[in-house]
Design an enzyme around this catalytic site. Structure first.
Site, PDB file in Angstrom:
ATOM      1  CG  HIS A 153      -0.619   0.358   2.734  1.00  0.00           C
ATOM      2  ND1 HIS A 153       0.132  -0.901   3.269  1.00  0.00           N
ATOM      3  CD2 HIS A 153       0.107   0.554   3.829  1.00  0.00           C
ATOM      4  CE1 HIS A 153       0.789  -1.478   4.407  1.00  0.00           C
ATOM      5  NE2 HIS A 153       0.522   0.077   4.168  1.00  0.00           N
ATOM      6  CD  GLN A 154       2.807   5.512  -3.969  1.00  0.00           C
ATOM      7  OE1 GLN A 154       3.646   5.052  -3.485  1.00  0.00           O
ATOM      8  NE2 GLN A 154       2.094   6.030  -4.526  1.00  0.00           N
TER       9      GLN A 154
END
Length: 202
Positions: A153-154
């Site tokens: 996840h960013q």
């Protein structure tokens, strides 16, 4: 160079352990920084708060309705949702649907869409919140501080001038001025319709 007193070297043996240290008194090479010692953070850094593999929130979220899951946009290979524990209002996460742990395991299609969704998210956040900048990044692996290490996840964290303070350090508290549901609705409403595919492939 000024010799460091023994009581400074012992640290935890002194009555003021954990207090702010001036660079002149403590640092081997004096500089302009003050140090706030937060050894309690090592528990999180070393162990984190990893969910059971069967309870990955980023795998569960796409199966829920957008409002409940805090999803603001769905793509073909990745989607965007609000962080349940935000650093700032509008803190977004871009996740692939596929359960992969690190960026090097993502397919070219996933990488491309994560990048595209990140760009769109930045534009929407600027439009709806008038933020002045962003912190964008990925923590890869538990040892690097990833809260959910097994699912890539960013982070996209909007920033404003003077939005930082000592509240989290002194009081263990983060002040978030807006409700997550309100922020999710505002960002989702501002998301360009051309970037909303009719169906998502998971």
């Amino acid at each position: 160079m000024t010799e460091i007193p023994d009581d400074r070297l012992r640290g935890s043996d002194t009555g003021d352990a954990g207090a702010s240290e001036t660079a002149a008194e403590f640092a081997a090479v004096p500089d302009a920084f003050q140090r706030l010692w937060t050894p309690h953070r090592m528990v999180y850094i070393q162990d984190g708060q990893q969910p059971h593999p069967d309870d990955c929130p980023f795998c569960i979220a796409p199966g829920l309705d957008d409002e409940k899951a805090l999803i603001v946009a769905r793509g073909t290979h990745a989607y965007v949702l609000l962080n349940l524990f935000p650093y700032n209002s509008g803190h977004l996460l871009v996740c692939p649907y596929r359960h992969v742990a690190t960026y090097d395991q993502a397919t070219p299609e996933e990488v491309a869409e994560i990048g595209e969704l990140t760009q769109i998210a930045m534009r929407v956040l600027k439009q709806v919140s008038n933020c002045d900048g962003f912190n964008i990044g990925m923590n890869q692996g538990r040892i690097a501080g990833a809260g959910i290490a097994e699912h890539l996840h960013q982070h996209i964290v909007p920033r404003w001038a003077l939005d930082s303070n000592f509240f989290p350090i002194i009081a263990g508290t983060k002040a978030i001025p807006r409700l997550l549901g309100d922020v999710r609705r505002e960002i989702a409403d501002g998301w360009p319709s051309v970037a909303k595919p009719a169906a998502a492939t998971r």
